[in-house]
Design a protein around this motif. Structure first.
Motif, PDB file in Angstrom:
ATOM      1  N   ALA A 174      -5.968   4.350   0.559  1.00 20.52           N
ATOM      2  CA  ALA A 174      -5.030   3.678  -0.344  1.00 20.52           C
ATOM      3  C   ALA A 174      -5.757   3.072  -1.541  1.00 20.52           C
ATOM      4  CB  ALA A 174      -4.263   2.599   0.428  1.00 20.52           C
ATOM      5  N   ALA A 175      -6.927   2.503  -1.285  1.00 23.62           N
ATOM      6  CA  ALA A 175      -7.679   1.875  -2.381  1.00 23.62           C
ATOM      7  C   ALA A 175      -8.174   2.911  -3.381  1.00 23.62           C
ATOM      8  CB  ALA A 175      -8.855   1.090  -1.813  1.00 23.62           C
ATOM      9  N   ILE A 176      -8.624   4.046  -2.884  1.00 24.58           N
ATOM     10  CA  ILE A 176      -9.162   5.080  -3.778  1.00 24.58           C
ATOM     11  C   ILE A 176      -8.051   5.737  -4.588  1.00 24.58           C
ATOM     12  CG2 ILE A 176     -10.279   7.358  -3.841  1.00 24.58           C
ATOM     13  CD1 ILE A 176     -11.873   6.449  -1.331  1.00 24.58           C
ATOM     14  N   THR A 177      -6.972   6.059  -3.901  1.00 21.06           N
ATOM     15  CA  THR A 177      -5.931   6.869  -4.554  1.00 21.06           C
ATOM     16  C   THR A 177      -4.870   6.034  -5.262  1.00 21.06           C
ATOM     17  OG1 THR A 177      -4.492   6.908  -2.607  1.00 21.06           O
ATOM     18  CG2 THR A 177      -6.192   8.623  -2.756  1.00 21.06           C
ATOM     19  N   GLY A 178      -4.707   4.792  -4.828  1.00 17.97           N
ATOM     20  CA  GLY A 178      -3.599   3.998  -5.368  1.00 17.97           C
ATOM     21  C   GLY A 178      -2.254   4.468  -4.876  1.00 17.97           C
ATOM     22  N   GLU A 179      -2.268   5.279  -3.845  1.00 22.31           N
ATOM     23  CA  GLU A 179      -1.012   5.826  -3.332  1.00 22.31           C
ATOM     24  C   GLU A 179      -0.781   5.366  -1.889  1.00 22.31           C
ATOM     25  OE1 GLU A 179       0.233   9.675  -4.283  1.00 22.31           O
ATOM     26  OE2 GLU A 179      -1.287   9.984  -5.830  1.00 22.31           O
ATOM     27  N   ASN A 180       0.435   5.573  -1.433  1.00 22.01           N
ATOM     28  CA  ASN A 180       0.759   5.220  -0.049  1.00 22.01           C
ATOM     29  C   ASN A 180       1.803   6.184   0.492  1.00 22.01           C
ATOM     30  OD1 ASN A 180       1.187   4.120   2.417  1.00 22.01           O
ATOM     31  ND2 ASN A 180       2.378   2.371   1.682  1.00 22.01           N
ATOM     32  N   PRO A 181       1.343   7.256   1.137  1.00 27.26           N
ATOM     33  CA  PRO A 181       2.308   8.215   1.695  1.00 27.26           C
ATOM     34  C   PRO A 181       2.865   7.795   3.051  1.00 27.26           C
ATOM     35  CG  PRO A 181       0.079   8.970   2.098  1.00 27.26           C
ATOM     36  CD  PRO A 181      -0.049   7.689   1.319  1.00 27.26           C
ATOM     37  N   VAL A 182       2.423   6.654   3.578  1.00 24.46           N
ATOM     38  CA  VAL A 182       2.883   6.223   4.911  1.00 24.46           C
ATOM     39  C   VAL A 182       4.271   5.602   4.779  1.00 24.46           C
ATOM     40  CG1 VAL A 182       2.401   4.728   6.882  1.00 24.46           C
ATOM     41  CG2 VAL A 182       0.508   5.792   5.628  1.00 24.46           C
TER      42      VAL A 182
END
Lengths: 168, 148
Positions: free
Chosen positions: A137-145
């Protein structure tokens, strides 16, 4: 000593990703010795273990969505991963504490280069994925969960692996 | 010493505790105290781990108290065994950050899941006092009829 499972003769390559040795120095790799091979639709990343001997190769891992990895980055990741697991205290529940270690933060600092390696770890860890989720999450800035999967580590891993299929 | 983590708890001596299940990463102490053995509870800022949706995701004692209040618990004075009630205790370290939670068993002992490791039944709360966990700083109780 390199584990036998790590070594494969050139004529007997396996689809199995072998157990990785704990010691970094057994690899003695350089980028020059990385090559790839497509086999049955899967791409294996292979490396010679000993430059002076071309008889043995090691599988570095099945590439994630055919992403080519840099061997030096991979070695750095393996070393940091081992450091993190050795240094952390396993009785900690705090996600902040689990991820605050210098080695975990350095993994995050690898940035996008770390993503294929982390996803590969998640895939190999099966039913008990490790706490790679904050790093992703920190690297991508995304949250697919999805909200209903929060905290359910198997579902979290699946969500990130599915994300990796379209983003890596 | 069969478990490496025993050295973390200077007050924990053989006979004070028993292992009650194998190590797993599937749930942690906060979840276990809430009878949830399928999720890792933590108010992480990345929205990866479970936290009651109605609450802010803050790593504070107050926020952890509120998490158990969503399950019908109310703050109480101590960790004594009270007929008709069950209790949870929240541990915090020396700088006031939540570290651990334990749930009282019907016989007055407590049950704790230790991070990624095993869960254990222990004689009292103080046996887990340590630099890492600190000590129990809040106690909550709820009527036993609300047992899920």
């Amino acid at each position: 000593m390199i584990a036998d499972t790590m070594l494969l003769s050139r004529g007997a390559r396996s689809r199995e990703t072998p157990t990785l040795p704990a010691r970094q120095d057994v690899y003695r790799l350089s980028e020059d010795f990385i090559f790839e091979e497509n086999s049955g639709g899967a791409r294996f990343q292979l490396a010679t273990i000993e430059p002076e001997s071309q008889d043995y190769v090691a599988i570095l891992g099945v590439s994630v969505n055919y992403t080519t990895v840099n061997a030096k980055d991979w070695l750095r990741f393996q070393w940091l991963k081992d450091q993190w697991r050795n240094e952390r205290n396993p009785i900690v529940s705090s996600v902040e504490t689990l991820t605050r270690s210098k080695s975990y933060q350095e993994i995050i600092g690898l940035g996008e280069k770390a993503i294929p390696f982390i996803l590969s770890e998640l895939r190999s860890e099966g039913d008990e994925p490790d706490h790679w989720f904050p790093a992703l999450a920190a690297i991508t800035g995304e949250n697919p969960v999805p909200p209903e999967s929060r905290g359910r580590i198997q579902e979290m891993a699946l969500a990130w692996l599915k994300w990796g299929e379209t983003h890596v | 010493m069969p478990f490496a983590w025993e050295k973390e708890f200077p007050s924990l001596i053989p006979g004070d505790w028993t292992k009650t299940s194998d190590a797993t990463r599937r749930f942690n102490c906060i979840a276990w105290a809430a009878y949830d053995d399928g999720r890792w509870w933590w108010p992480d800022p990345f929205l990866q781990y479970y936290w009651p949706p109605s609450l802010p995701r803050e790593n504070t004692i107050e926020c952890f108290v509120r998490a158990y209040e969503t399950l019908g618990y109310e703050l109480c004075d101590d960790d004594s065994l009270e007929s008709g009630f069950e209790k949870v205790a929240i541990y915090a370290n020396s700088i006031g950050l939540p570290t651990h939670a334990a749930r009282q068993l019907p016989d007055g002992r407590w049950t704790s899941k230790l991070g990624n490791c095993e869960d254990i039944a222990h004689r009292n709360l103080s046996v887990l006092n340590s630099q890492l966990y600190g000590s129990a700083v809040r106690f909550l109780k709820r009527p036993l009829h609300r047992f899920p």
